[in-house]
Design a protein around this motif. Structure first.
Motif, PDB file in Angstrom:
ATOM      1  N   GLY A   7       0.875  -1.510  -0.442  1.00 41.60           N
ATOM      2  CA  GLY A   7      -0.106   0.244  -0.549  1.00 41.60           C
ATOM      3  C   GLY A   7       0.904   1.166  -0.099  1.00 41.60           C
ATOM      4  N   ALA A   8       1.767   1.046   0.411  1.00 48.27           N
ATOM      5  CA  ALA A   8       3.307   2.433   0.808  1.00 48.27           C
ATOM      6  C   ALA A   8       4.449   1.721   0.695  1.00 48.27           C
ATOM      7  N   VAL A   9       5.730   2.591   0.454  1.00 46.69           N
ATOM      8  CA  VAL A   9       6.588   2.364   0.078  1.00 46.69           C
ATOM      9  C   VAL A   9       7.145   3.491   0.666  1.00 46.69           C
ATOM     10  N   LEU A  10       8.809   3.049   1.893  1.00 44.95           N
ATOM     11  CA  LEU A  10       9.730   4.247   2.343  1.00 44.95           C
ATOM     12  C   LEU A  10      10.663   4.154   1.483  1.00 44.95           C
ATOM     13  N   LEU A  11      11.214   4.612   0.751  1.00 50.61           N
ATOM     14  CA  LEU A  11      12.415   4.100   0.110  1.00 50.61           C
ATOM     15  C   LEU A  11      14.139   4.553   0.896  1.00 50.61           C
ATOM     16  N   VAL A  12      15.174   3.871   1.527  1.00 50.39           N
ATOM     17  CA  VAL A  12      15.470   4.273   2.064  1.00 50.39           C
ATOM     18  C   VAL A  12      16.765   4.153   1.089  1.00 50.39           C
ATOM     19  N   SER A  13      17.913   4.588   0.796  1.00 49.93           N
ATOM     20  CA  SER A  13      19.340   4.927   0.476  1.00 49.93           C
ATOM     21  C   SER A  13      21.024   5.264   1.446  1.00 49.93           C
ATOM     22  N   LEU A  14      22.032   4.636   1.032  1.00 48.27           N
ATOM     23  CA  LEU A  14      22.719   5.779   1.465  1.00 48.27           C
ATOM     24  C   LEU A  14      23.085   7.210   0.414  1.00 48.27           C
ATOM     25  N   GLY A  15      22.805   6.956  -0.634  1.00 53.08           N
ATOM     26  CA  GLY A  15      23.687   8.082  -1.159  1.00 53.08           C
ATOM     27  C   GLY A  15      24.437   7.773  -2.434  1.00 53.08           C
ATOM     28  N   ARG A  72      17.290   5.289  -8.212  1.00 52.48           N
ATOM     29  CA  ARG A  72      16.509   5.052  -6.377  1.00 52.48           C
ATOM     30  C   ARG A  72      15.520   6.207  -6.966  1.00 52.48           C
ATOM     31  N   ASN A  73      16.104   7.226  -8.142  1.00 49.38           N
ATOM     32  CA  ASN A  73      14.743   8.123  -8.253  1.00 49.38           C
ATOM     33  C   ASN A  73      14.030   7.493  -8.984  1.00 49.38           C
ATOM     34  N   ARG A 105      19.085  11.446  12.209  1.00 45.48           N
ATOM     35  CA  ARG A 105      17.903  12.121  11.749  1.00 45.48           C
ATOM     36  C   ARG A 105      17.450  11.488  10.436  1.00 45.48           C
ATOM     37  N   THR A 106      18.037  10.178   9.706  1.00 44.55           N
ATOM     38  CA  THR A 106      16.651   9.669   8.914  1.00 44.55           C
ATOM     39  C   THR A 106      16.625   8.526   9.979  1.00 44.55           C
ATOM     40  N   ILE A 107      17.208   7.776  10.703  1.00 42.59           N
ATOM     41  CA  ILE A 107      15.656   7.100  11.517  1.00 42.59           C
ATOM     42  C   ILE A 107      14.097   8.399  11.971  1.00 42.59           C
ATOM     43  N   GLU A 108      14.814   8.950  12.485  1.00 46.74           N
ATOM     44  CA  GLU A 108      13.294   9.924  12.877  1.00 46.74           C
ATOM     45  C   GLU A 108      12.621  10.556  11.821  1.00 46.74           C
ATOM     46  N   ARG A 109      13.243  10.805  10.682  1.00 48.35           N
ATOM     47  CA  ARG A 109      12.209  11.284   9.409  1.00 48.35           C
ATOM     48  C   ARG A 109      11.507  10.082   8.699  1.00 48.35           C
ATOM     49  N   ALA A 142       3.698   6.977  -9.100  1.00 48.75           N
ATOM     50  CA  ALA A 142       3.544   6.551 -10.577  1.00 48.75           C
ATOM     51  C   ALA A 142       2.025   5.819 -10.193  1.00 48.75           C
ATOM     52  N   SER A 143       1.884   4.759  -9.528  1.00 44.87           N
ATOM     53  CA  SER A 143       1.559   3.654  -9.773  1.00 44.87           C
ATOM     54  C   SER A 143       0.261   4.349  -8.127  1.00 44.87           C
ATOM     55  N   GLY A 144       0.051   5.430  -8.212  1.00 50.51           N
ATOM     56  CA  GLY A 144      -0.899   5.530  -7.218  1.00 50.51           C
ATOM     57  C   GLY A 144      -0.843   5.705  -5.117  1.00 50.51           C
ATOM     58  N   ARG A 145       0.815   5.187  -5.210  1.00 49.96           N
ATOM     59  CA  ARG A 145       0.824   4.727  -3.770  1.00 49.96           C
ATOM     60  C   ARG A 145       1.666   5.860  -3.345  1.00 49.96           C
ATOM     61  N   PRO A 146       1.167   6.258  -1.654  1.00 49.16           N
ATOM     62  CA  PRO A 146       2.046   6.970  -1.033  1.00 49.16           C
ATOM     63  C   PRO A 146       3.544   6.386  -1.207  1.00 49.16           C
ATOM     64  N   ALA A 147       5.038   7.428  -1.289  1.00 46.53           N
ATOM     65  CA  ALA A 147       5.473   6.894  -1.418  1.00 46.53           C
ATOM     66  C   ALA A 147       6.828   8.057  -1.162  1.00 46.53           C
ATOM     67  N   SER A 148       7.879   7.676  -0.354  1.00 38.05           N
ATOM     68  CA  SER A 148       9.237   9.092   0.314  1.00 38.05           C
ATOM     69  C   SER A 148      10.352   8.179  -0.029  1.00 38.05           C
ATOM     70  N   LEU A 149      11.394   9.334  -0.096  1.00 39.70           N
ATOM     71  CA  LEU A 149      12.761   8.683  -0.434  1.00 39.70           C
ATOM     72  C   LEU A 149      12.726   9.566   0.532  1.00 39.70           C
ATOM     73  N   LEU A 150      14.157   8.642   1.648  1.00 39.12           N
ATOM     74  CA  LEU A 150      15.421   9.004   2.486  1.00 39.12           C
ATOM     75  C   LEU A 150      16.983   8.572   1.713  1.00 39.12           C
ATOM     76  N   VAL A 151      17.762   9.582   1.509  1.00 43.65           N
ATOM     77  CA  VAL A 151      19.365   9.570   1.409  1.00 43.65           C
ATOM     78  C   VAL A 151      19.909   9.812   2.592  1.00 43.65           C
ATOM     79  N   ILE A 152      20.414   8.916   3.943  1.00 48.03           N
ATOM     80  CA  ILE A 152      21.036   8.786   4.555  1.00 48.03           C
ATOM     81  C   ILE A 152      21.916  10.211   4.616  1.00 48.03           C
ATOM     82  N   GLN A 153      22.530  10.043   3.656  1.00 49.75           N
ATOM     83  CA  GLN A 153      24.049  11.128   3.121  1.00 49.75           C
ATOM     84  C   GLN A 153      23.698  13.038   3.165  1.00 49.75           C
ATOM     85  N   ALA A 154      22.386  12.785   2.587  1.00 52.01           N
ATOM     86  CA  ALA A 154      21.326  13.999   2.784  1.00 52.01           C
ATOM     87  C   ALA A 154      21.119  14.647   4.281  1.00 52.01           C
ATOM     88  N   ALA A 155      20.133  13.493   4.543  1.00 51.62           N
ATOM     89  CA  ALA A 155      19.365  14.219   5.241  1.00 51.62           C
ATOM     90  C   ALA A 155      20.137  14.061   7.249  1.00 51.62           C
TER      91      ALA A 155
END
Lengths: 98, 398
Positions: free
Chosen positions: B70-78, B84-85, B111-115, B93-106
């Motif tokens: 139903g939903a996807v959270l991607l976690v990338s080192l960077g 990843r994009n 901080r990445t775990i919190e987000r 595009a499939s309509g699912r809630p989705a987000s990307l966290l990049v550890i090196q940028a976050a």
């Protein structure tokens, strides 16, 4: 505990029976009106020969060959790694080109 | 049966939030995000490799857009190579809630775990609010696999699964069986069941490919435990494994990620194409389960004699226990006691009907044993395939 037969014949043309319990050496098992005396213990799930199988003869289970006898096998003998080998992967290159 | 309707028209029988690491270096962070909800519908999957691989990319796209997700959270080192994009775009595009966290940028691990935890907390209520709709038998895709096989697998659980497959397929469902390397010696019989002569030729060729592949590796699928259980040769194991497919005609040959075209029985080719690379085709049972799921399988029928305990991320796994002794040893892990056939306490048809009924119950939300115990195994490794030809899916070519 159960009166089900201690062996299973999967297809009429098979030359092995399947033990559905741990069977002891000397035990008599029924096979299509005949009786077969076990020459060794045969554990649950393992095979025993219904008929004599000559060295090089095909062993048939599920109505299909599952390998060839590596030595002569007597009726009632346990059939496993010591007297049966694959016709496929045990002889790499024999059946398949590069 | 009930399901969640997705934008591609497929329906899921679960509504999972996936946390996905895109390289092993992001595994810990992703796990820390998912662990807060361990054992439930927040599940962790990932790809460990740093180098790019078309197969892994395709598999992740199929898995993240699986109807049970139903939903996807991607976690990338960077700095890893995973696209990843592109994956994020496909999921959005499939309509699912989705987000990307990049550890090196976050800003690093904490901080990445919190987000990530915050995103999961925001998203779970959205999933809980999604409506369900009725799911018809023809909308169901069922996969089957055997693992930890012994001499009883081919006598009870596998043929009983075959009977269940016959019932489900007769009701319009798709069924997928697999592992051509475990079907060596059955190719002639499979060819005789193929819907077209061209498909028959493809099936024979794919088993020959598997035989070459395993011969080059010097190994079969045969494990020491198989011989302890009474299996002697590869082809003996093959005939027993083959019984899972039942008696329906074979309407298609899939490669990982290919979707069935209408109901019927499909064979999944899991052996890579081309020269031998990347080691074993499937390093453990869960790698095959993941490939069945990538083909859209909603639920997996898993036959075991020695007693595998695994489940899977994304799709529920129903364990069908072939050996009555094993069932008595591991009752909490086993959904179906098919070994009672050996003790004269049931017939194949009865157990087959029980399995088909359990598929319907699980599709209606009932948890399987492995789900209840929190199993969510997942394996994805490097592979390489060429696309299947038109002869492999006659219904799609029409």
């Amino acid at each position: 505990m159960t009166h089900a037969p201690p062996v299973l014949l999967l297809a009429p043309e098979d030359n092995v029976l399947i033990a559905v319990a741990d069977l002891a050496a000397g035990q008599i098992v029924p096979d299509a009106g005949r009786a077969i005396r076990l020459r060794q213990a045969v554990p649950l799930g393992h095979k025993l020969a219904r008929h004599p199988i000559p060295a090089g003869g095909r062993v048939i289970k599920y109505g299909a060959p599952i390998g060839s006898a590596t030595c002569a096998i007597a009726a009632g003998e346990w059939v496993h790694l010591h007297n049966l080998a694959s016709d496929y992967l045990a002889t790499p290159g024999a059946d398949h080109g590069a | 049966m009930r399901g969640w309707l997705r934008t591609d028209g497929r329906k899921g029988i679960r509504n999972v939030l996936l946390v996905v690491y895109l390289v092993e270096c992001a595994h810990h962070v992703a796990r820390a995000i998912a662990d807060r909800h361990a054992g439930g519908d927040v599940q962790l999957i990932g790809f460990p490799g740093c180098y790019p691989n078309d197969y892994a990319q395709m598999m992740m796209e199929r898995l993240c857009c699986h109807p049970n997700v139903g939903a996807v959270l991607l976690v990338s080192l960077g700095c890893e190579s995973f696209a990843r994009n592109r994956l994020l775009e496909v999921v959005r595009a499939s309509g699912r809630p989705a987000s990307l966290l990049v550890i090196q940028a976050a800003g690093g691990t904490r901080r990445t775990i919190e987000r990530g935890r915050a995103w999961v907390a925001e998203t779970l209520p959205l999933l809980a609010a999604m409506p369900t709709t009725a799911l018809a038998p023809h909308e169901l895709v069922v996969g089957t696999i055997c693992g930890g096989s012994d001499g009883t697998s081919g006598l009870t659980a596998n043929p009983a699964i075959g009977r269940a497959f016959d019932r489900l397929i007769a009701a319009g469902a798709s069924g997928i069986f697999e592992e051509t390397g475990e079907l060596i010696g059955c190719e002639g019989h499979m060819a005789s069941r193929a819907a077209t002569p061209e498909l028959a030729a493809e099936i024979v060729a794919t088993v020959e490919k598997a035989a070459r592949y395993y011969t080059t590796l010097g190994h079969g699928s045969f494990a020491v435990g198989n011989a302890d259980g009474g299996l002697t040769t590869q082809e003996e194991k093959s005939m027993g494994a083959y019984a899972k497919s039942g008696a329906s005609p074979i309407v298609g040959l899939l490669k990982p990620g290919d979707q069935p075209v209408g109901g019927g029985l499909y064979l999944l080719d899991v052996v890579p194409d081309g020269e031998v690379r990347f080691g074993f085709p499937n390093i453990a049972d869960n790698a095959e389960i993941v490939e069945l799921i990538a083909c859209g399988a909603h639920v997996i029928l898993f036959s075991t004699g020695r007693g595998s305990v695994v489940g899977s991320a994304i799709a529920p796994v129903i364990k069908v226990c072939a050996n009555p002794e094993t069932y008595r040893r591991l009752p909490e892990d086993m959904d179906v006691d098919a070994g009672r056939i050996l003790e004269g306490r049931a017939g194949l048809d009865e157990v087959g009907a029980e399995i088909a009924a359990l598929v319907a119950a699980v599709a209606g939300g009932a948890p399987t044993c492995s789900e209840a115990l929190g199993h969510q195994e997942f394996i994805l490794t490097y592979k390489s395939f060429t696309p299947a030809g038109p002869a492999c899916l006659p219904a799609a070519a029409r």
